[in-house]
Enzyme design. Structure first.
Site, PDB file in Angstrom:
ATOM      1  N   ASP A 129       0.829  -1.217   0.000  1.00  0.00           N
ATOM      2  CA  ASP A 129       0.000   0.000   0.000  1.00  0.00           C
ATOM      3  C   ASP A 129       0.854   1.253   0.000  1.00  0.00           C
ATOM      4  O   ASP A 129       1.208   1.760   1.080  1.00  0.00           O
ATOM      5  CB  ASP A 129      -0.943  -0.001   1.210  1.00  0.00           C
TER       6      ASP A 129
ATOM      7  N   GLU B 212      -1.563  10.582  -0.267  1.00  0.00           N
ATOM      8  CA  GLU B 212      -2.872   9.913  -0.397  1.00  0.00           C
ATOM      9  C   GLU B 212      -3.361   9.494   0.972  1.00  0.00           C
ATOM     10  O   GLU B 212      -4.536   9.566   1.294  1.00  0.00           O
ATOM     11  CB  GLU B 212      -2.750   8.700  -1.322  1.00  0.00           C
ATOM     12  N   GLU B 213      -2.442   9.048   1.810  1.00  0.00           N
ATOM     13  CA  GLU B 213      -2.846   8.482   3.099  1.00  0.00           C
ATOM     14  C   GLU B 213      -3.493   9.504   4.038  1.00  0.00           C
ATOM     15  O   GLU B 213      -4.161   9.140   4.986  1.00  0.00           O
ATOM     16  CB  GLU B 213      -1.634   7.839   3.801  1.00  0.00           C
TER      17      GLU B 213
ATOM     18  N   ASP C 148      -4.269   0.911  -6.469  1.00  0.00           N
ATOM     19  CA  ASP C 148      -3.911   1.109  -5.075  1.00  0.00           C
ATOM     20  C   ASP C 148      -4.060  -0.240  -4.373  1.00  0.00           C
ATOM     21  O   ASP C 148      -5.165  -0.689  -4.094  1.00  0.00           O
ATOM     22  CB  ASP C 148      -4.843   2.157  -4.445  1.00  0.00           C
TER      23      ASP C 148
ATOM     24  N   ASP D 101       1.902  -9.944 -10.609  1.00  0.00           N
ATOM     25  CA  ASP D 101       2.218 -10.193 -12.014  1.00  0.00           C
ATOM     26  C   ASP D 101       0.986  -9.972 -12.889  1.00  0.00           C
ATOM     27  O   ASP D 101       1.010  -9.247 -13.875  1.00  0.00           O
ATOM     28  CB  ASP D 101       2.725 -11.638 -12.149  1.00  0.00           C
TER      29      ASP D 101
ATOM     30  N   ASP E 227       0.353  -6.929 -15.611  1.00  0.00           N
ATOM     31  CA  ASP E 227       0.050  -7.224 -17.015  1.00  0.00           C
ATOM     32  C   ASP E 227      -1.277  -6.598 -17.423  1.00  0.00           C
ATOM     33  O   ASP E 227      -1.451  -6.144 -18.558  1.00  0.00           O
ATOM     34  CB  ASP E 227      -0.003  -8.737 -17.248  1.00  0.00           C
TER      35      ASP E 227
HETATM   36  N1  DTR Z   1      -5.288   1.608  -0.156  1.00  0.00           N
HETATM   37  C1  DTR Z   1      -5.960   2.199   0.987  1.00  0.00           C
HETATM   38  C2  DTR Z   1      -7.332   2.714   0.632  1.00  0.00           C
HETATM   39  C3  DTR Z   1      -8.266   1.635   0.280  1.00  0.00           C
HETATM   40  C4  DTR Z   1      -8.875   0.804   1.122  1.00  0.00           C
HETATM   41  N2  DTR Z   1      -9.728  -0.034   0.407  1.00  0.00           N
HETATM   42  C5  DTR Z   1      -9.613   0.269  -0.869  1.00  0.00           C
HETATM   43  C6  DTR Z   1     -10.231  -0.267  -1.998  1.00  0.00           C
HETATM   44  C7  DTR Z   1      -9.874   0.219  -3.240  1.00  0.00           C
HETATM   45  C8  DTR Z   1      -8.966   1.253  -3.355  1.00  0.00           C
HETATM   46  C9  DTR Z   1      -8.333   1.814  -2.201  1.00  0.00           C
HETATM   47  C10 DTR Z   1      -8.687   1.294  -1.001  1.00  0.00           C
HETATM   48  C11 DTR Z   1      -5.173   3.333   1.505  1.00  0.00           C
HETATM   49  O1  DTR Z   1      -4.406   3.935   0.763  1.00  0.00           O
HETATM   50  O2  DTR Z   1      -5.337   3.625   2.713  1.00  0.00           O
HETATM   51 ZN    ZN Z   2      -3.105   3.204   2.874  1.00  0.00          ZN
HETATM   52 ZN    ZN Z   3      -3.435   2.914  -0.673  1.00  0.00          ZN
END
Ligand code: DTR
Ligand code: ZN
Ligand code: ZN
Length: 444
Positions: free
Chosen positions: A143, A177-178, A206, A308, A312
């Site tokens: 993430d 983003e967080e 993401d 992977d 792709d």
């Molecule tokens: N990736 C997480 C945000 C997040 C949580 N569930 C989903 C579903 C689809 C896309 C993003 C997310 C974050 O950046 O905290």
């Molecule tokens: Zn996150």
């Molecule tokens: Zn995220």
């Protein structure tokens, strides 16, 4: 009240006599002046395999960066800028035009990395993105190092192939983003309306390497949803609609700006069900990513197979969307499904989906209507734009006892986004005479 008109015997398909609705081909794309014929399938160049070893090598670099910088790559911390510099260096070396877009958040500088592949029609831009920042608790390798590395390697594949797309390709690595999609919001809010309308698709990635993976496809836009479902169907991999992420990642600012969005997700802290485990493998009763937002979100927190396949899929999307021929002017979008109009009843609606266009609809949008009815004065007809705006095409006119409506209306739809589901709404406002919508079409 409609005076009983002389009702000529109605020669209709027997099915209709039974009140059935005969569904025929809907939403046919016709070039100007063309007879209805199957469009020649565009020649889609075959996308390359994206080497997962290369994607993992980028993840190893991001891991090293986090390890060397207090264990994270978070906004405002040195590990984030080091991640930015790594990604930019790879792109510059591969011939991309890169820009670091800086901003301030919480007293610290953040950066987006925006990379354009030279060429293609910038009026038709396809954009892919991922967030490059982690939480402060850990290195953020899944993430969202996974998405960042996946789109980076797909970009490098574009360069290696020397791809010359018809459409313009743009890549974005988002900061902060967080903390609430700060970087991507900064980017979208900084676009003029004209520049926003040129982005005909934004694809978000993401978390695409989750260790207990699922295969989730964003279902926000029908065409982009189908694109990825087709890809995974070709692999024999089942997918599910992505439902937990609405508004939770960098596609949200693009969607809020009216830009069609899509993307892929392999799961976060939700628990994999037994049904999901039976189709995807892995462990039911356990989170898709047990290290979500934790210090254990390291290079070891990745499933290579899903990484992977999803990398792709990114290349597949870039090649497919990027090499499509933009729709020519005068393109017709048509629905030929017959639709019964209840006598003195509720309004009915017939949809036409417009996609692959950029910008707004024309100031002289042509709306062709073909209704079979024995007393057209009963009928009220409206065009409904994708955002719900309604344009009156025809009012009822009680004493107009003539049959049928076969008319092309001109609507100033220049304030409406072209892409989306348009509807023709028809109501029969008086009893006795009846009819049906035979077909209708929009000409852009
Ligand atoms: N990736 C997480 C945000 C997040 C949580 N569930 C989903 C579903 C689809 C896309 C993003 C997310 C974050 O950046 O905290
Ligand atoms: Zn996150
Ligand atoms: Zn995220």
């Amino acid at each position: 009240m409609t005076e009983p008109a002389l009702r000529r015997p109605r020669v209709r398909r027997s099915l209709l006599a039974l009140g059935a609705t005969v569904a025929t081909t809907a939403a046919v794309l016709l070039a100007p002046g063309a007879a209805a014929r199957p469009a020649a399938a565009p020649t889609v160049l075959a996308p390359p395999d994206v080497p997962v070893a290369n994607v993992k090598a980028h993840l190893a670099q991001l891991q090293s960066i986090a390890t060397a910088n207090s264990g994270n790559r978070a906004h405002g911390r040195p590990g984030y800028k080091a991640s930015v510099d790594y990604v930019k260096s790879k792109l510059d070396a591969a011939g991309f035009t890169t820009v670091l877009q800086s901003y301030t958040y919480n007293g610290a500088t953040g950066w987006n990395v925006i990379a354009d592949w030279p060429g293609g029609d910038t009026a038709h831009t396809v954009m892919v993105g991922a967030h490059l920042d982690s939480v402060s608790a850990g290195p953020g390798i899944n993430d969202d190092g996974s998405g960042s590395a996946g789109i980076l390697e797909a970009a490098l594949a574009v360069s290696r192939a020397g791809l010359q797309p018809t459409k313009h390709l743009r890549f974005g690595w988002w900061g902060t983003e967080e903390a609430g999609m700060v970087g991507s919001s900064k980017y979208v809010n900084g676009l003029s309306a004209a520049d926003r309308s040129k982005i005909e698709a934004y694809l978000n990635f993401d978390m695409i390497g989750s260790p207990n993976p699922g295969y989730f496809v964003y279902d926000d836009d029908a065409k982009l949803d189908q694109l990825f479902r087709t890809y995974f169907s070709g692999l024999g991999v089942a997918t599910e609609p992505e439902t937990e992420g609405d508004g939770r990642s960098d596609h949200a600012p693009f969607k809020n700006a009216g830009i069609p969005v899509g993307g892929l997700f392999s799961g976060a802290d939700y628990i994999k069900t037994s049904a999901q485990a039976s189709k995807w493998g892995g462990t039911s009763g356990q989170a898709f990513d047990r290290c979500y937002h934790a210090s254990c979100d390291t290079s070891a927190n990745i499933d290579d197979t899903v990484l992977d396949r999803m990398s792709d899929a990114i290349a597949y999307a870039l090649w497919t969307l990027g090499t499509e021929a933009p729709p020519p002017p005068g393109t017709v979008y048509e629905n030929t499904a017959d639709l019964q109009i209840p006598d003195a009843g509720a309004a009915v609606e017939s949809p036409v989906t417009v996609s692959g266009r950029t910008g707004n609809a024309p100031a002289a949008l042509q709306v062709g209507v073909d209704i079979k009815h024995t007393w057209r004065g009963d009928l009220v007809i409206d065009l409904v734009a994708p955002d719900g705006s309604t344009y009156r095409l025809k009012n009822s006119s009680g004493n107009d006892s003539a049959d049928n409506v076969l008319t092309t209306y001109t609507v100033n739809a220049s304030s409406e986004t072209a892409n989306g589901v348009w509807k023709l709404r028809v109501q029969d406002t008086a009893a006795q005479d009846t009819g049906y919508l035979d077909s209708w079409k929009l000409t852009f």
